[in-house]
Design a protein around this motif. Sequence first.
Motif, PDB file in Angstrom:
ATOM      1  N   TRP B   7     -16.079 -32.303  53.657  1.00  0.00           N
ATOM      2  CA  TRP B   7     -16.257 -33.548  52.919  1.00  0.00           C
ATOM      3  C   TRP B   7     -16.818 -33.266  51.528  1.00  0.00           C
ATOM      4  CZ3 TRP B   7     -14.218 -37.944  52.555  1.00  0.00           C
ATOM      5  CH2 TRP B   7     -14.856 -39.003  51.922  1.00  0.00           C
ATOM      6  N   ALA B   8     -17.760 -32.313  51.448  1.00  0.00           N
ATOM      7  CA  ALA B   8     -18.327 -31.951  50.145  1.00  0.00           C
ATOM      8  C   ALA B   8     -17.220 -31.430  49.228  1.00  0.00           C
ATOM      9  CB  ALA B   8     -19.425 -30.895  50.313  1.00  0.00           C
ATOM     10  N   THR B   9     -16.315 -30.634  49.797  1.00  0.00           N
ATOM     11  CA  THR B   9     -15.207 -30.108  48.997  1.00  0.00           C
ATOM     12  C   THR B   9     -14.296 -31.236  48.547  1.00  0.00           C
ATOM     13  OG1 THR B   9     -15.294 -28.066  50.263  1.00  0.00           O
ATOM     14  CG2 THR B   9     -13.299 -28.464  48.984  1.00  0.00           C
ATOM     15  N   CYS B  10     -14.011 -32.144  49.474  1.00  0.00           N
ATOM     16  CA  CYS B  10     -13.131 -33.281  49.154  1.00  0.00           C
ATOM     17  C   CYS B  10     -13.733 -34.115  48.027  1.00  0.00           C
ATOM     18  CB  CYS B  10     -12.943 -34.120  50.416  1.00  0.00           C
ATOM     19  SG  CYS B  10     -12.118 -35.675  50.127  1.00  0.00           S
ATOM     20  N   THR B  11     -15.021 -34.463  48.130  1.00  0.00           N
ATOM     21  CA  THR B  11     -15.629 -35.299  47.090  1.00  0.00           C
ATOM     22  C   THR B  11     -15.735 -34.529  45.773  1.00  0.00           C
ATOM     23  OG1 THR B  11     -17.808 -34.695  47.919  1.00  0.00           O
ATOM     24  CG2 THR B  11     -16.945 -36.805  48.618  1.00  0.00           C
ATOM     25  N   ARG B  12     -15.962 -33.221  45.882  1.00  0.00           N
ATOM     26  CA  ARG B  12     -16.021 -32.423  44.647  1.00  0.00           C
ATOM     27  C   ARG B  12     -14.673 -32.458  43.913  1.00  0.00           C
ATOM     28  NH1 ARG B  12     -13.190 -27.675  43.473  1.00  0.00           N
ATOM     29  NH2 ARG B  12     -13.786 -26.683  45.419  1.00  0.00           N
ATOM     30  N   VAL B  13     -13.584 -32.291  44.665  1.00  0.00           N
ATOM     31  CA  VAL B  13     -12.260 -32.312  44.037  1.00  0.00           C
ATOM     32  C   VAL B  13     -11.989 -33.688  43.423  1.00  0.00           C
ATOM     33  CG1 VAL B  13      -9.789 -32.126  44.466  1.00  0.00           C
ATOM     34  CG2 VAL B  13     -11.355 -30.511  45.532  1.00  0.00           C
ATOM     35  N   LEU B  14     -12.380 -34.759  44.151  1.00  0.00           N
ATOM     36  CA  LEU B  14     -12.157 -36.106  43.620  1.00  0.00           C
ATOM     37  C   LEU B  14     -13.001 -36.340  42.369  1.00  0.00           C
ATOM     38  CD1 LEU B  14     -11.919 -38.225  46.890  1.00  0.00           C
ATOM     39  CD2 LEU B  14     -10.086 -37.615  45.314  1.00  0.00           C
ATOM     40  N   ARG B  15     -14.236 -35.800  42.358  1.00  0.00           N
ATOM     41  CA  ARG B  15     -15.083 -35.941  41.159  1.00  0.00           C
ATOM     42  C   ARG B  15     -14.449 -35.238  39.972  1.00  0.00           C
ATOM     43  NH1 ARG B  15     -19.843 -35.324  44.180  1.00  0.00           N
ATOM     44  NH2 ARG B  15     -20.711 -37.383  44.513  1.00  0.00           N
ATOM     45  N   GLN B  16     -13.867 -34.050  40.231  1.00  0.00           N
ATOM     46  CA  GLN B  16     -13.206 -33.346  39.137  1.00  0.00           C
ATOM     47  C   GLN B  16     -12.067 -34.192  38.579  1.00  0.00           C
ATOM     48  OE1 GLN B  16     -12.785 -29.561  41.463  1.00  0.00           O
ATOM     49  NE2 GLN B  16     -12.994 -28.651  39.451  1.00  0.00           N
ATOM     50  N   LEU B  17     -11.321 -34.845  39.499  1.00  0.00           N
ATOM     51  CA  LEU B  17     -10.213 -35.696  39.076  1.00  0.00           C
ATOM     52  C   LEU B  17     -10.729 -36.896  38.294  1.00  0.00           C
ATOM     53  CD1 LEU B  17      -7.507 -36.258  41.808  1.00  0.00           C
ATOM     54  CD2 LEU B  17      -7.189 -35.577  39.444  1.00  0.00           C
ATOM     55  N   GLY B  19     -13.104 -37.107  36.349  1.00  0.00           N
ATOM     56  CA  GLY B  19     -13.385 -36.753  34.967  1.00  0.00           C
ATOM     57  C   GLY B  19     -12.113 -36.624  34.137  1.00  0.00           C
ATOM     58  N   ASP B  20     -10.977 -36.858  34.751  1.00  0.00           N
ATOM     59  CA  ASP B  20      -9.707 -36.636  34.078  1.00  0.00           C
ATOM     60  C   ASP B  20      -8.807 -37.856  34.292  1.00  0.00           C
ATOM     61  OD1 ASP B  20      -7.415 -35.667  33.004  1.00  0.00           O
ATOM     62  OD2 ASP B  20      -7.135 -34.036  34.437  1.00  0.00           O
ATOM     63  N   PRO B  21      -9.138 -38.987  33.638  1.00  0.00           N
ATOM     64  CA  PRO B  21      -8.424 -40.252  33.897  1.00  0.00           C
ATOM     65  C   PRO B  21      -6.934 -40.138  33.607  1.00  0.00           C
ATOM     66  CG  PRO B  21     -10.258 -40.577  32.358  1.00  0.00           C
ATOM     67  CD  PRO B  21     -10.161 -39.109  32.603  1.00  0.00           C
ATOM     68  N   ARG B  22      -6.581 -39.261  32.671  1.00  0.00           N
ATOM     69  CA  ARG B  22      -5.160 -39.156  32.344  1.00  0.00           C
ATOM     70  C   ARG B  22      -4.359 -38.662  33.550  1.00  0.00           C
ATOM     71  NH1 ARG B  22      -3.796 -36.458  26.654  1.00  0.00           N
ATOM     72  NH2 ARG B  22      -5.584 -37.743  26.114  1.00  0.00           N
ATOM     73  N   SER B  23      -4.923 -37.668  34.249  1.00  0.00           N
ATOM     74  CA  SER B  23      -4.227 -37.170  35.436  1.00  0.00           C
ATOM     75  C   SER B  23      -4.133 -38.236  36.513  1.00  0.00           C
ATOM     76  CB  SER B  23      -4.950 -35.948  36.008  1.00  0.00           C
ATOM     77  OG  SER B  23      -4.791 -34.856  35.149  1.00  0.00           O
ATOM     78  N   ILE B  24      -5.228 -38.995  36.689  1.00  0.00           N
ATOM     79  CA  ILE B  24      -5.185 -40.065  37.690  1.00  0.00           C
ATOM     80  C   ILE B  24      -4.068 -41.037  37.336  1.00  0.00           C
ATOM     81  CG2 ILE B  24      -6.450 -41.994  38.715  1.00  0.00           C
ATOM     82  CD1 ILE B  24      -8.982 -40.507  38.282  1.00  0.00           C
ATOM     83  N   GLY B  25      -3.985 -41.390  36.048  1.00  0.00           N
ATOM     84  CA  GLY B  25      -2.950 -42.298  35.596  1.00  0.00           C
ATOM     85  C   GLY B  25      -1.567 -41.757  35.914  1.00  0.00           C
ATOM     86  N   MET B  26      -1.395 -40.464  35.627  1.00  0.00           N
ATOM     87  CA  MET B  26      -0.087 -39.845  35.882  1.00  0.00           C
ATOM     88  C   MET B  26       0.249 -39.908  37.366  1.00  0.00           C
ATOM     89  SD  MET B  26       1.087 -38.345  32.987  1.00  0.00           S
ATOM     90  CE  MET B  26       1.788 -36.731  33.194  1.00  0.00           C
ATOM     91  N   ILE B  27      -0.749 -39.573  38.193  1.00  0.00           N
ATOM     92  CA  ILE B  27      -0.489 -39.549  39.634  1.00  0.00           C
ATOM     93  C   ILE B  27      -0.093 -40.936  40.123  1.00  0.00           C
ATOM     94  CG2 ILE B  27      -1.573 -39.264  41.902  1.00  0.00           C
ATOM     95  CD1 ILE B  27      -3.215 -36.992  40.716  1.00  0.00           C
ATOM     96  N   LEU B  28      -0.835 -41.952  39.664  1.00  0.00           N
ATOM     97  CA  LEU B  28      -0.619 -43.290  40.222  1.00  0.00           C
ATOM     98  C   LEU B  28       0.598 -43.995  39.620  1.00  0.00           C
ATOM     99  CD1 LEU B  28      -4.237 -44.700  40.574  1.00  0.00           C
ATOM    100  CD2 LEU B  28      -2.802 -43.537  42.254  1.00  0.00           C
ATOM    101  N   VAL B  29       0.832 -43.813  38.331  1.00  0.00           N
ATOM    102  CA  VAL B  29       1.805 -44.661  37.645  1.00  0.00           C
ATOM    103  C   VAL B  29       3.196 -44.032  37.533  1.00  0.00           C
ATOM    104  CG1 VAL B  29       2.286 -45.873  35.491  1.00  0.00           C
ATOM    105  CG2 VAL B  29      -0.043 -45.788  36.370  1.00  0.00           C
ATOM    106  N   VAL B  30       3.233 -42.702  37.362  1.00  0.00           N
ATOM    107  CA  VAL B  30       4.519 -42.067  37.067  1.00  0.00           C
ATOM    108  C   VAL B  30       5.597 -42.355  38.126  1.00  0.00           C
ATOM    109  CG1 VAL B  30       5.672 -39.838  36.842  1.00  0.00           C
ATOM    110  CG2 VAL B  30       3.643 -40.325  35.493  1.00  0.00           C
ATOM    111  N   PRO B  31       5.297 -42.229  39.423  1.00  0.00           N
ATOM    112  CA  PRO B  31       6.353 -42.517  40.404  1.00  0.00           C
ATOM    113  C   PRO B  31       6.886 -43.940  40.287  1.00  0.00           C
ATOM    114  CG  PRO B  31       4.537 -41.400  41.456  1.00  0.00           C
ATOM    115  CD  PRO B  31       4.072 -41.754  40.085  1.00  0.00           C
ATOM    116  N   ALA B  32       5.982 -44.892  40.016  1.00  0.00           N
ATOM    117  CA  ALA B  32       6.431 -46.280  39.890  1.00  0.00           C
ATOM    118  C   ALA B  32       7.361 -46.435  38.684  1.00  0.00           C
ATOM    119  CB  ALA B  32       5.218 -47.207  39.773  1.00  0.00           C
TER     120      ALA B  32
END
Lengths: 268, 251
Positions: B7-17, B19-32
């Motif tokens: 769980w610590a690893t999972c939350t750490r990876v999500l925290r890293q993400l 800090g990178d809103p552009r990547s989140i945007g790409m992940i969520l919006v690009v397929p749509a």
Amino acid sequence: MSHRAALPEPDPRFAPVPADPSGTNGPISVSVEGLRVHRGKSTVLANITCNIPAGRITGLLGPSGSGKTTFMRALVGVQKISAGTVTVLGRPAGDPLNRNDVGYVTQEVSVYRDLSVLDNVRYFSAVHGGSRDEAQAVLAAVGLSDFAKRKAGSLSGGQFSRVSLACALVGKPKLLVMDEPTVGLDPVLRADLWQQFAALAAEGTTLVISSHVMEEAGHCDSLLLLREGLLLSQLTPAQLRENGQTDDLELAFLRLIQESMAAEERTA
Amino acid sequence: MNLGMMWATCTRVLRQLKGDPRSIGMILVVPAILLALVYWLYENETVAPGLPRTFDRVGLMMLGIFPFVVMFLVTSITMLRERTSGTLERLLTTPIHKADLLFGYALAFSIMAALQALVATGTAYWVFGMKIAGNAGWVVLISVLTAVLGVALGLLCSAFATTEFQAVQFMPVVVIPQILLCGLFVARDQMNAALEGLSNLLPLSYAVSGLQEVAAHPDPTRDLGGDLLVIAGFVVVVLVLASLTLRRQTR
């Protein structure tokens, strides 16, 4: 002398008999016997035999390429070794039980640049099974409390390398192995770090610190001098000054190297 | 396995993400957005009565393919960074178990994948009026599974790349053959025997086959269950292979 006398003599072809380590004849934390590491055809470490005293600072010194990093990796247990035994805290190096007790600070700062300082330390605390409060305490100890919320990658070089140190300290290691932790830092910060290392040793932590800056050797209790994969000598800074007949540790080390090279030529 | 460390690893990876809103945007919006492209491609087609629109067929398959591609890329680069920055070697000197690390990663990206699948499927249904016989829940499930498959393959492939440049090159090697052979362009039973055999070995084929089952039948079929099991099996095998690439000792 007592515990060292029991060690077998190392192969004289490779390494000179180590001198009495330091007069610190107390308990040992690490015992290395006949350690050899080959990488491809080249010999990185040739028959290293030494003991590392517990609760002391042992400096690992030598020119770059002398095998310091490989030796440290062997202590931590991430290095495949060709021969010999490395016993750390009473267990073979790399034993799963040692993972809680051995801290390793690599030469390159290995933390997550895109995480805050606190999140970095918290994560390493979690993988050591520690609590959340420990992270804050460790940050205070290395003087990074004010930067807790900053991204690690945005810090200056000195602060950044201290994040790496904090991530190793948070596991409360009994043996802390640090690869050139003071390289490239300004003199004030260096002095500061050596003070912290001394404090850790005073609390009973065994420290193994590598450096290629000989002036730093003066901060250590015991010195391991490496050259081209050979352990030239294990001695105290005072003994090194005495052997080299100079107060300048760098000069003393140079003389020692020249002596060993001359000896090599004579045998060859 | 230690759930706390995972769980610590999972939350750490999500925290890293985070800090990178552009990547989140790409992940969520690009397929749509890509889905919208597919919709407009077939906007003016004339459909014989009783037959499904091409968008219903192709768009549906895209819902399984996009998450796979995006997550493969994101994961292989992230894990490569972990390997090259020295943090992986450092982690492997700590008590964390390799499985905690890999499953932590897989869990974090699966959460992102689930969000992505919801956005993409929601867009397909509510914006573009996708009509299929089966339940949309199954579509989301298959999307998430293919995304997790992408995560697992990304974790594995990162072991064979030493730079991010190389990691990106795995895309044409690992991803594009699967897209070509999964049944999107030519139905698998119409391929020549060699290609069909090859497509049977590739996990994405089962995702597309599962989606076609959902499209054709109002209730879950036995074939759908089989497809889901095969994909899940691939995920587990690939994760195990990936864990073998994490070595505590190196030369």
